[in-house]
Design a protein around this motif. Sequence first.
Motif: not given
Lengths: 207, 219, 891
Positions: B115-118, C794-796, C802-804
């Motif tokens: 979810t954060g990179t790909l 990535e974790q954000l 909401e966080v992103a």
Amino acid sequence: MMRVLTAALAIASGIIVLLGYFLRQVFPLFEQLRLLLTDWAVVIAAAAVLVGILNLVTVQMDKLRARQPGGLYGALMVFALVVTFGLGLVFGTDHTFLRAAMDAVIAPVEASLLAILAVTLVYASIRLLRRRTDLMSVIFLVAMLLFLIAAMPKPFGPLPLVDQLILDLTSLLSTAGARGLLIGVALGTLLTGLRVLFGMDRPYGGN
Amino acid sequence: MPLIEFVSAIVGFVLTLMVFSYLIGDNPLFRFAVYLFVGVASGYAAAVIVNDILLARLQSLPLGDPALLVIGLIPLLLAATLLAKLFPRISWLGNFAMAVLVGVGAATAIGGALTGTLIPQAEAAVDAVDPRSLTGLVGGGVMLLGTVTTLAYFQFGAKRAADGTVKRNAAVEALAWVGRVFIAVTLGVVFAGVYTAALTALIERLNSLILFLKSILGL
Amino acid sequence: MAEIRCPNCGKETPDFLDFCQFCQTPLQQDLIHIGEEPTKKDTGELEQILPDWLKEVRQQGLEEAEDEALRPPGKPKVTDEPPDLLAGLMSQAESEEEELPDWLAGISPSLKKEEPPPPPPPPKKEEPSSFFAQFREAETQPPAEETPWSGLVEPVGRELTDWFGQEEPSAPPFREETGAPAGEDWMKDLSAFTAESAPAQEPEDLSWLRDLEAASKATEEPAAPKPEAAFPPSASEEDLDWLTKLGAASAPAFEEPAPAQPSSEEDLSWLDKLGGVTAPEEPAPAQPAGEEDLSWLDKLGGVTAPEEPAPAQPSAEEDLSWLDKLGGVTAPEEPARAQPSVEEDLSWLKNLSAAKEPPTEPIPSQPAPAEEDLDWLKNLGISAAPPSQPAAPAFADTGELQPKEPPASAKPFQTAPLNELLGDEALRDTTPDWLKEALEEPSMPLPGATSLDWFAEQAKPPKETPPPAPFDQTPGKPAASTPAFDFSSGDSSAQDLDALFDVEMPEWLKSEPEKPETPQPGPVSTQPFTEEGEALAPVELPSWVQAMRPVDSAISGTAASVDMVTEREGPLAGFRGVIPLVPVGSALRPKAFSLKLQAGEEQQAAAALLEQMIASETAALPSKPAAVISSQRALRWALSALFLLVLTAVLWLGLQTMPIHPSSRLSDLIASLPDASPVLLVVDYEPAFAGELEASAGPLLDQLALSKHAIFDFVATSPNGAGLVERLMLHTNLSKPFPAGLGYRAGEQYFNLGFLPGGAAGAAGFVGDPQKLSRYAAILLLTDNVETSRTWIEQLEAAGPEVAGKPLIVVSSAQAAPMLQPYAASGQANLLVNGLYDAAKYEALNVSRPGLARAYWDALGFGLMMAVLAIVIGGAWNFYLRFREKHAETE
């Protein structure tokens, strides 16, 4: 039996966390479980760092006991560790002693080690074309020099258009390459994680 | 200047010089500084972990709620079992804690990478191509090309040719070659950044030495 | 549990181990031993580099495979033949005649292209090493359809190597003579082969055996046979001199009866020289009837036989007459017992060929062919086993060989060793069925197989040998188990095999056999020569082969002569046991076999060069005097001094001459944040980068504190984070008291949340609670590490929209900024501050507050300029040096 248990524990933990990621809206319980397990993992990770430090002490003590070369340095290291740790336990990590340890030892030495690299990298760059003269080495070196020349502070200020053009060009190319690398790393991470969750890789000692 | 800060400055000055002595060559002064640094840094980290993590967790256990107490004790117990890793005979006890750590870490990495990179980076690579403008078209095209070719470089699938040699597909091979160019440029820029960071660290160290000397000299 | 004898150390090792448990020698050799069936591999790509002779062999194999397919099913396979170890030598000779040694060129039947090549050999699948295939090529006779040896030959190839492993002496049930290619070490085996002197079509049959027995009884002392009778006069004159040139393994051909003619006892001096001479320097000229004599070759080997056997051709008496005299040289000390009939004696041979029939079952011999086959035995004299009944006119004529008393040790037909071998359970286990039958069968050597064993007896005092083993079922039991083959001399068997490809003349020809044996009388089997080879045309043998034929074989210590096949075709025809028949992998095998390679001149030169190189490695080289200070170290010192001096001067002087162009894009985002809002700062860097990150984050934090009065919450991903936070607040003048700083205090304007372990899990746990993060106006990531910063980004992103959606500002070290640029380009990071480059611009926009970037800016400029200059100049110089080196190498 132990292998099965540890593998089952790892797989179950991972699946719960994954479900918490993707089904948090549908099953809030999984989200709570994910946070709980993540909290556990934080504590365990902290303990793992501690175990690593204890192992370092053990190794150095064995080295000293065996009178191996460099044993005195090991003794110095253990002494510094014990003193710092004792001060931290007694006075807390916010105490001046610990702050002094950071300002007097940790930050200066570590920054100095990095500073040495400034000279070493120049030396290595000079020797690069002596060792390898292929096209990629030349591209690597040229890109580095161009970026440095364009970005470096100049007595007369940045060259109009030229510096910005070089920076844009190198930024474009490097961003594209970095994006490909990041996607590749993400793919690798995905694959590695799935192998762990499928029990194919058991780095926790299950093999 | 308080005494503790003065002593810290002197120690930092001396240790910096000790480390810089490595430029001449490896010597005991350099080793002394490095071993001292490792010891202090490890002690500092151990103190932080014990004080700020483990003891803090132990002190925050809800003694009045057995359920929460059990839940709060579980990670501490698992953490305690990790100490068994120091003893080979009972090192297996630590496998459970490691299993939890690895399983959670793997799942977290999967979720983050996906979810954060790909997905975001793939979308960004495609969205960078803006056909409405020449710069957007060229810039985005180059960006997309660089991304794809860089990925193609790490495509190692190959077939065995008739002559027995293992070769990649010709198209993939061409893409990989282009990808190598992008990677070379990227690493060149990264190298420039590394050098800049190192030079900045050198400047910071020299500046601290000069400030200390000036403070000593009253300049 | 079965055990395997290690080929290296000789110790027993369980068979399930791959390596010897004592010496770690691989027990399963990758080598393909003789008789083994090689693993099929696709070697089609090597087809082009095959030598001509090998191509021919392959082609012949294909053709023969086709013939095999076309052959009626009732007919046995002709492929059951001894391994063709030397296949292709002839073809090679044809294509490279100029390179052939003389001895090889002398193999006229194989090298002469007088006749078209025979049908291709049977498929190699069934004959891994068809030894005699080469000779079939040159022979004129068509291949035999079916021979009594057909059932025997196939196991021969398979069990070949174990034959060498036999240490226990045993008498061969028969012998066959082969016209071995000259120079082959395997011809050492010929020392055990006695001259087979009679063609198969000899009409006189076995009558000579009676004389033989009589001669053996006549005297215990070796007696020289009378040269008259069938021997031409010239033969008697030449005496036995030729034998001095033979060595233990050579046998003169039939065409040269004259050299094989012993004349008298004083002529026996040549026995001292047995084995010491390789080949006769002056081979006797072939007799006119030599070709006729060689007709028996068709029957030998059991490989091929003419489909339409030619009519029997009586061999010339004069050709074989020398054998009569040979028999008179030494009389067996103990003649064989009377044998009831020739048919019975030879019945075991039929069993051998049949390989299925019970060993004790008498097989009706075929009288007429047997007689014809064994006619030549008459000429063997004492060297051949003298049966009691058949009369030997030649010997009878001489009168000297009339036996007075049977010599105690005379055992021309020796069967005991085979029977003794049956008592060896280990051997029995490893012995194929057909061989067991052969062992159990009443055995006797082939006619002429032990023909010259008496030479050995001549060389050493006669001795009594024990009676044959109880397994002996022959009517005439052998007197002793003394083998005709003696391989006790070390690994002679291995050497034999090694020498298969040896071009040079084997050394064995120069060595005297250690244990020449006396042949034992035994039953004579007519089976081997009953059905085949009668029409085989005579083959011209080289003179040296002819000279070798009648020589007694005495490779001492052999135990491997359990089974030997009499070659039926080619120059080897008539020789027996050239290809030993012993099960592969036998526990008795003393050593692993290694095949010698033929090394050409070029290869030898390369080997010599390699040896030179190895030798030069051991030679001490004069040490080059090391420079006190190497140029590299001097360069490093110069660079260090240059950087330290210049940067120190710049910093000491506090130069701020280099202009900085401010960038408003950096401050716009901060300006959009609400006042007095908390900001989360993630301290994700190590103390080494503290100086850079403090300078990079200084203007941003200053703007936040000064213009927005932001509240800072610090969380660190490193245990040193707590100390780094204090340094950051101090060096950016935030925590300094007013007016030098902004007077931020811990616990009031900024909070240190501590160390967050666990990497991605720690980040996920921290940002997992959206409500906790919702109060932050922005998130600042101070990082020097691509991996950890990627994890946080990535974790954000994974924490939810909401966080992103929170503004993410990444203050990065210059080393991580290029890799984080994609996140800034994709919008996941709202702002990226790239080290000092952006920090200086930020400070310029922020009225040079707090000033660290500005203080470092000029030093950074000078440092980078020096670095670029050094890299360009040094790189160009090194590139030139490299180019010059390459140019020099090219020249």
